[in-house]
Enzyme design. Structure first.
Site, PDB file in Angstrom:
ATOM      1  N   ASP A 140       0.810  -1.220   0.000  1.00 25.90           N
ATOM      2  CA  ASP A 140       0.000   0.000   0.000  1.00 25.90           C
ATOM      3  C   ASP A 140       0.842   1.268   0.000  1.00 25.90           C
ATOM      4  OD1 ASP A 140      -2.561  -0.772  -0.374  1.00 25.90           O
ATOM      5  OD2 ASP A 140      -3.303  -0.143   1.578  1.00 25.90           O
ATOM      6  N   ASP A 447     -11.654  -6.577   9.903  1.00 21.12           N
ATOM      7  CA  ASP A 447     -11.596  -8.031   9.907  1.00 21.12           C
ATOM      8  C   ASP A 447     -12.744  -8.633  10.718  1.00 21.12           C
ATOM      9  OD1 ASP A 447     -10.562  -7.010  12.268  1.00 21.12           O
ATOM     10  OD2 ASP A 447      -8.505  -7.519  11.758  1.00 21.12           O
TER      11      ASP A 447
END
Length: 732
Positions: A140, A447
């Site tokens: 990223d 998550d």
């Protein structure tokens, strides 16, 4: 295979001593009820001191008990799994499914490229057919240094992977293996070990030099056309999609190891980013990887892995498949969650980073009522479930090879172009990505909410804690890192509770009641800050006034208080010891329970409330994986690391000094008055808080190293304590 001949790929066992444990839990609850009766029966009358403090303690005790009930509901009937990999191999070796491994990194400055490459190499060397294994690195930061490190790792893999399989190496992270490897007696093995270690040291030197100087060697840049993709790179948040298929079976000349066998597919991805588009942090990265991998390998199983969590067992894929491929129960399993373990824990787990009770006690309990939470790493997921497919009784496992034949015909650069298109920053506009498909957005713990969404679709999950730990990572080595990480988790969990995904009502009829209580146990972490803060201050302050808030020792009401305190403490100690911990580790766990609750959780609670009024927007913070030498040395000696000024430390130091002042004031009062019997529980509580805060006192007054508490923290906390004590003492 006939039903009479069927042998499952796994079996479940229940915990021993459940009856005794349940009777003990019931006795604790009965004692707690007596405490409530006492509180309600002896509320101070108007005009008597301590009425509001008394009612506040009642509220705190009610909340503590509710949280404890959530924990007991989770732990009521734990399940422990055992699998049979030999049966898996006998039945499915020729039809094993494709597995795509997602490794995510975000910042090469705090997540060293060499560490990331060790994780990549460890999963490339899995004991699994290479043609069915694909590894994707999502960067990223879009760093050319990370890409350069991946190229170096791909070349080293041509030697490392066959070495691992030839000599059955464990673990298969080069750094971890060389750290513990002893030279074998076998001459061939010893010779190869020396050679492979030299190759690793050469790779390590080149990667670390590039990271140190902040640039890729010009020779390396000129030899690989993949670096041309950085020509239009503006910044970490402003660049085109950068995608490179580094290894692939369609290019066998470059993708075979030194023994002539195909290596796993290896792909580098830096998804497109633009300042005007929100990139949704790790969840956005995962969703880009899902789409990109669907164009390249389309594995039916996805392993989600943080960049510092290297594989410690080459059998982990097969372990997970035993649950996912079981003929009778496997079709309903969406993901298999392994525990998150750490290789750098101290003997007594100074910062309670192992989260032992969660991993060893609560997660097996969750497994018995629908499955554990998805924690974002060390997890094998079914692609269908992750992409939003609902479970139905008609769903059946289909492990036939459905690889798109066009993959074989198309050229690699065309395949890269197709994959790049689905990683653009505008691809998700007006789609269900992040809402109904893939990892979910708008939450700091994407998550957990992703796993909950999957379970709400009818799927179940499995928790597997193998004898040999499947993954190892790096735990925070300073108190501040630990508290920041805990704040992020607690804030994200509370966001879930306040969202439409609140498990209590949104999960009604979709997941079991016990599992809904399990989610609440974690979702409400931040709210426990208020009773912990109250209990850490009010009883101690009332010592200064000599006003009792608990029954005296001669009263029969003293018994339930003593039983709950001693019984609860003994129970938690037994839990820690049964999980392999130590007595000192249990004490450290208690300390961190207090520190997290009165600092991380408090700020998480405040930030979440402010966010809902539009006053706060908490950034996502990546935990630093770079450890300074002096910090590491103190950590290994189990000396708590402060070293900097922080609002977390001001609160902790203030509470520590407050309890110290109150205890000293109480002891002075004992010299001139006999108040011991009616104040004993308050005095014990205050004394406990003083003992558990000993590292704070060391950091404030006794230490001279760089890890001590700064003078500014000492000044602020001392001023707050003195003013609080003086004002409270003089209030009528």
């Amino acid at each position: 295979m006939g039903r009479s001949e069927y042998l499952s790929l796994f079996e479940n066992t229940r915990a021993r001593g459940r009856l005794i444990n349940r009777l003990f839990v019931i006795s604790l609850f009965v004692a707690t009820c007596f405490i409530w009766v006492y509180r309600l029966s002896y509320i101070p009358k108007n005009g008597e001191g301590g009425k509001w403090a008394w009612l506040g303690l009642l509220g705190a005790e009610l909340w503590f008990c509710l949280n404890w009930l959530f924990h007991q509901a989770v732990c009521w009937n734990p399940v422990y799994r055992k699998n049979f990999k030999n049966r898996l191999s006998q039945r499915y070796e020729s039809t094993l499914p494709g597995v795509d491994v997602f490794v995510c990194t975000a910042d090469p400055d705090i997540e060293p490229p060499l560490m990331v490459m060790n994780t990549v190499l460890s999963v490339m060397a899995y004991d699994y057919p290479a043609e069915k294994l694909s590894v994707y690195l999502s960067d990223d930061a879009g760093s050319d240094i990370t890409f350069y490190a991946l190229l170096e790792a791909s070349n080293f893999a041509k030697h490392w992977v066959p070495f691992c399989k030839r000599f059955k190496v464990e673990p298969r992270s080069p750094a971890a293996y060389f750290k513990s490897a002893t030279y074998p007696r076998d001459h061939v093995h010893a010779k190869d070990l020396v050679a492979i270690k030299e190759l690793y040291e050469d790779m390590k030197r080149r990667i670390e030099d590039a990271a140190k100087f902040g640039r890729v060697p010009s020779k390396a840049r000129s030899m690989h056309n993949g670096f041309s993709q950085w020509d239009s790179y503006a910044s970490r948040r402003d660049h085109d999609t950068i995608l490179q298929i580094v290894l692939h079976k369609m290019d066998p000349h470059k993708s075979k190891d030194v023994d002539g066998f195909i290596l796993p597919t290896l792909v580098y991805l830096a998804r497109e980013k633009r300042p005007q588009y929100h990139h949704n942090f790790k969840a956005g990265s995962i969703n880009s990887l899902i789409r990109v991998s669907s164009k390249i390998s389309n594995g039916k199983i996805i392993l989600s892995l943080d960049c510092d969590m290297y594989s410690n067992s080459s059998q982990s894929v097969r372990d997970a498949l035993c649950f996912l491929m079981d003929e009778e129960k496997g079709h309903e399993v969406a993901f298999v969650q392994f525990p998150q373990s750490f290789e750098n824990l101290t003997k007594n787990d100074l910062y309670s980073s192992a989260m032992m009770i969660h991993m060893e006690v609560e997660f097996p309990g969750l497994d018995s009522c629908g499955g554990p939470l998805y924690i974002g790493t060390c997890c094998f997921l079914r692609r269908d479930a992750l992409c939003g497919k609902k479970f139905s009784d008609q769903y059946k496992n289909d492990w036939s090879d459905e690889e798109n034949e066009s993959f074989i015909e198309v050229k690699l650069h065309e395949l890269e172009a197709k994959a790049k298109a689905v990683a653009s920053c505008i691809y998700e506009e007006n789609t269900l990505w992040g809402e109904k498909m893939g990892a979910r957005y708008k939450c700091l713990v994407e998550d957990v909410i992703t796993g909950l969404s999957i379970q709400l679709q009818g799927w179940k999950s499995v928790y597997y804690n193998p004898p040999r730990k499947a993954f190892f990572g790096l735990a925070p080595t300073t108190l501040l890192q630990t508290l920041i990480q805990q704040k992020r988790w607690a804030e994200g969990e509370l966001q879930i509770f306040l969202s439409k995904y609140n498990a209590l009502w949104y999960g009604h009829g979709k997941i079991s009641f016990r599992l809904r209580m399990g989610y609440c146990l974690y979702n409400l972490w931040a709210t426990t800050s208020l009773p912990k803060l109250y209990y850490s201050m009010i009883p101690s302050l009332y010592l200064l006034k000599g006003i009792p808030l608990f029954p005296k020792m001669s009263s029969p009401w003293f018994i339930p208080f003593a039983y709950v305190l001693l019984g609860g403490g003994a129970s938690s100690l037994i839990e820690v010891l049964s999980c392999g911990g130590t007595v000192q580790g249990w004490w450290n766990d208690l300390r961190m329970w207090l520190y997290r609750g009165t600092s991380s959780y408090l700020f998480a609670f405040i930030d979440t409330v402010l966010k809902y009024f539009g006053r706060s927007d908490s950034p996502f913070q990546v935990t630093d994986k770079i450890i300074e030498d002096d910090v590491s040395q103190r950590y290994q000696k189990e000396i708590m690391e402060f070293g900097t000024s922080s609002p977390f430390f001001v609160i902790l130091a203030t509470l520590a000094l407050l309890n110290l002042c109150c205890l000293l004031g109480f002891l002075m009062e004992l010299v001139i008055s006999e108040t011991m019997e009616k104040m004993v529980l308050q005095g014990v509580l205050c004394g406990f808080l003083v003992l558990i805060n000993f590292p704070i006192y060391q950091g404030l007054f006794l230490r001279k190293d760089k890890g001590k508490l700064p003078g500014s923290v000492a000044i602020k906390s001392t001023a707050l304590v003195l003013s609080t004590c003086v004002l409270f003492k003089n209030i009528t």
